[in-house]
Design an enzyme around this catalytic site. Structure first.
Site, short mmCIF file in Angstrom:
data_model
loop_
_atom_site.label_atom_id
_atom_site.label_comp_id
_atom_site.label_asym_id
_atom_site.label_seq_id
_atom_site.Cartn_x
_atom_site.Cartn_y
_atom_site.Cartn_z
N LYS A 172 2.27 -10.73 -9.22
CA LYS A 172 1.70 -10.59 -10.57
C LYS A 172 2.78 -9.95 -11.45
O LYS A 172 2.98 -8.75 -11.45
CB LYS A 172 0.44 -9.71 -10.53
CG LYS A 172 -0.52 -10.07 -11.62
CD LYS A 172 -0.74 -9.18 -12.77
CE LYS A 172 -0.03 -8.06 -13.27
NZ LYS A 172 0.53 -8.25 -14.65
N SER A 225 5.08 1.99 -14.29
CA SER A 225 5.00 3.37 -14.75
C SER A 225 4.28 4.24 -13.71
O SER A 225 3.51 3.73 -12.88
CB SER A 225 4.26 3.43 -16.08
OG SER A 225 2.97 2.87 -15.92
N CYS A 280 14.62 1.94 -15.64
CA CYS A 280 14.12 3.13 -14.94
C CYS A 280 15.27 4.03 -14.51
O CYS A 280 15.07 5.17 -14.15
CB CYS A 280 13.28 2.74 -13.74
SG CYS A 280 14.27 1.98 -12.48
#
Ligand code: NAD
Length: 496
Positions: A172, A225, A280
């Site tokens: 996904k 996140s 990140c």
């Protein structure tokens, strides 16, 4: 408007409970819509993966690896198209998208060594006439859930290794920039992957929660996140699944008084503002040891930043592009507002830049904040934008304490010429990936990637050797073939 659909059992499907606009962040215009899968559609993808599993599990690893060799070649041949799709929906400039793709391809290269990686461990004569070996068997159907900021690389951290280990996969991707991900799935089919081994569903929380609760899914890899990572980890493990969930970050660079300042400033610029800070591993905090270091950094960064160019992804002379959405642009600017209100000095202000001809794009210019402290929101939270903050401290111990006290522990770096200091730093810092004069210490594909503290939930890191362990179950077999005529007596003591 084009609807970006799903890829289930080798077919495109646009089944949707709803649709959502996909924007070109460089222009601010909605160009496509993405079909958001309801639970039924996700269940179809899981069923396709479950059906493909028995045959794929028994396919020799060398045959699986050959498909990965073809896939690598196709990714290289179609690099321009892949980077164009990344640019159109993410906003990355082509040189940056090429870097992302190259890092992804390196993971496919690693997956090509599946027969070697899956060899297992063997001992002859663990007892008289007894042999023992451990083998690594696939989990079954595995799911991956990925973020917007690396729509090609992060999926390539996951499905090549999962698949060569004999699993089938449901991915996904981020609903904000799914086209490049779907494009590479097609290339894998062209490379020879049987139908149903890799399936892609686009969707939101409903799609994800279906993957997390369906009994047929045995493992979940997540990158995104921290707040979502924690939800994923808790839900997946409560449902009996193996899970690794990589979260957000706040990456600090310590600059020591003996650092090579010119080199340090160059490294900081790329690591803080490359990809608009939407990495990140972006360096978002500089911890300057001593006011003299801080003053030099502020002045050198300020003049270097005057030449930085933010603009549309299709102009390769730009250093970085827009952020992902209008809402994210506002969020990044709100962090700069709050830092200023909390007493930080705005040295370079990137709020609301004017980009001629692209006024509706989601741009934030490179921003430098000085005199930031650890009580400010802008310091405590991940901004995920082109904002570099300077915190002033008196000693290296204070700098390390600051980093160790932060809730995130993804990446960090020290700039120094002193080997003993660098060694002490790498030994004692509470962070998963450490650079010594290397600002973005992203491990290569044959190591593994992962942070500490609230940057990673789960035990095993992403890709590399940890991926073999994550995507397989160990089975240990102990074997004896009694010689004819030799019979063992009954023995009630523990075998030794
Ligand atoms: P995100 O957490 O919003 O979304 C990640 C994925 O989770 C997407 O596929 C999204 O559809 C899904 N999702 C979002 N909300 C959900 C919910 N409530 N329930 C279930 N699923 C949900 O992250 P993002 O904005 O796409 O990506 C940026 C974040 O990812 C940053 O925090 C960044 O640090 C992090 N990130 C971490 C790494 C790493 O390796 N640690 C790498 C890349 C990005």
């Amino acid at each position: 408007m084009t609807i970006v659909g799903h890829f289930i059992n080798g077919e495109i499907s646009t089944a949707a409970k709803d649709t959502q606009d996909i924007f070109n962040p460089s222009t601010g215009i909605a160009t496509k819509q993405v079909a958001l899968a309801g639970a039924n559609t996700v269940e179809q993808a899981i069923a396709a993966a479950a059906q493909a599993y028995p045959e794929w599990r028994n396919t020799p690893p060398a045959k699986r690896a050959r498909i990965m060799f073809n896939f690598k070649r196709l990714l290289e041949e179609h690099a321009d198209k892949i980077c164009q799709l990344i640019g159109e929906e993410h906003g990355k400039i082509k040189h940056d998208a090429m870097g992302e793709l190259q890092r992804g391809i390196e993971n496919v290269e690693y997956a090509c060594s599946a027969p070697e990686l899956l060899k297992g461990e063997h001992n002859r004569n663990v007892g008289p006439g007894i042999d023992s070996w451990s083998e690594f068997q696939p989990l079954g159907v595995v799911a991956g859930i990925t973020p917007f900021n690396f729509p090609v690389m992060v999926p390539l951290w996951m499905f090549p290794m999962a698949i060569v280990c004999g699993n089938t996969f449901v991915l996904k991707p981020s609903e904000r920039d799914p086209s490049s991900t779907l494009y590479i799935a097609n290339l894998l089919t062209e490379a020879g992957l049987p139908k149903g081994v890799l399936n892609i569903v686009n969707g939101d929380k409903e799609a994800v929660d279906t993957l997390l609760t369906d009994n047929r899914v045995k493992g979940v890899s997540f990158v995104g996140s921290t707040v979502v990572a924690e939800h994923i980890y808790r839900t997946a493990t409560a449902n009996g699944k193996r899970c690794q969930a990589l979260g957000g970050a706040k990456n600090h660079a310590i600059v020591m008084p003996d650092a090579d300042m010119e080199n340090t400033v160059n490294q900081l610029l790329g690591a803080a503002f490359g990809s608009s800070g939407e990495r990140c591993m972006a360096l978002s905090v500089v911890v300057a040891v001593g006011d003299k270091v801080a003053d030099t950094l502020v002045s050198n960064l300020q003049s270097a930043m005057a030449t930085l160019k933010v603009g549309p992804c299709f102009d390769e002379s730009n250093d970085f592009g827009p952020v992902i959405t209008q809402a994210h642009k506002q969020k990044v600017e709100a962090y700069i507002d709050s830092a200023e209100a909390d007493g930080a000095t705005v040295v370079v202000d990137g709020r609301r830049p004017k980009i001629a001809g692209h006024e509706a794009g989601f741009y934030v210019g490179a921003t430098l904040l000085d005199n930031v402290t650890n009580t400010m929101n802008s310091y405590q939270e991940e901004i995920f934008g082109p904002v570099l903050q300077i915190v002033r401290v008196d000693s290296m111990q204070d700098a390390m304490q600051l980093i160790n006290d932060h809730e995130y522990g993804n990446g960090t770096c020290i700039f120094t010429r002193d080997g003993a200091i660098a060694r002490y730093f790498s030994d004692h810092i509470e962070v998963g990936m450490v650079g010594i004069n290397v600002p973005l210490p992203v491990p290569v594909a044959y190591h593994s990637f992962g942070g500490w503290k609230r940057s990673l939930f789960g035990d095993l890191h992403a890709y590399g050797p940890d991926a073999v362990r994550f995507y397989t179950k160990r089975k240990t077999i102990t074997q004896r073939w009694p010689s004819s005529g030799v019979r063992e007596g009954v023995n009630f003591s523990f075998p030794s």
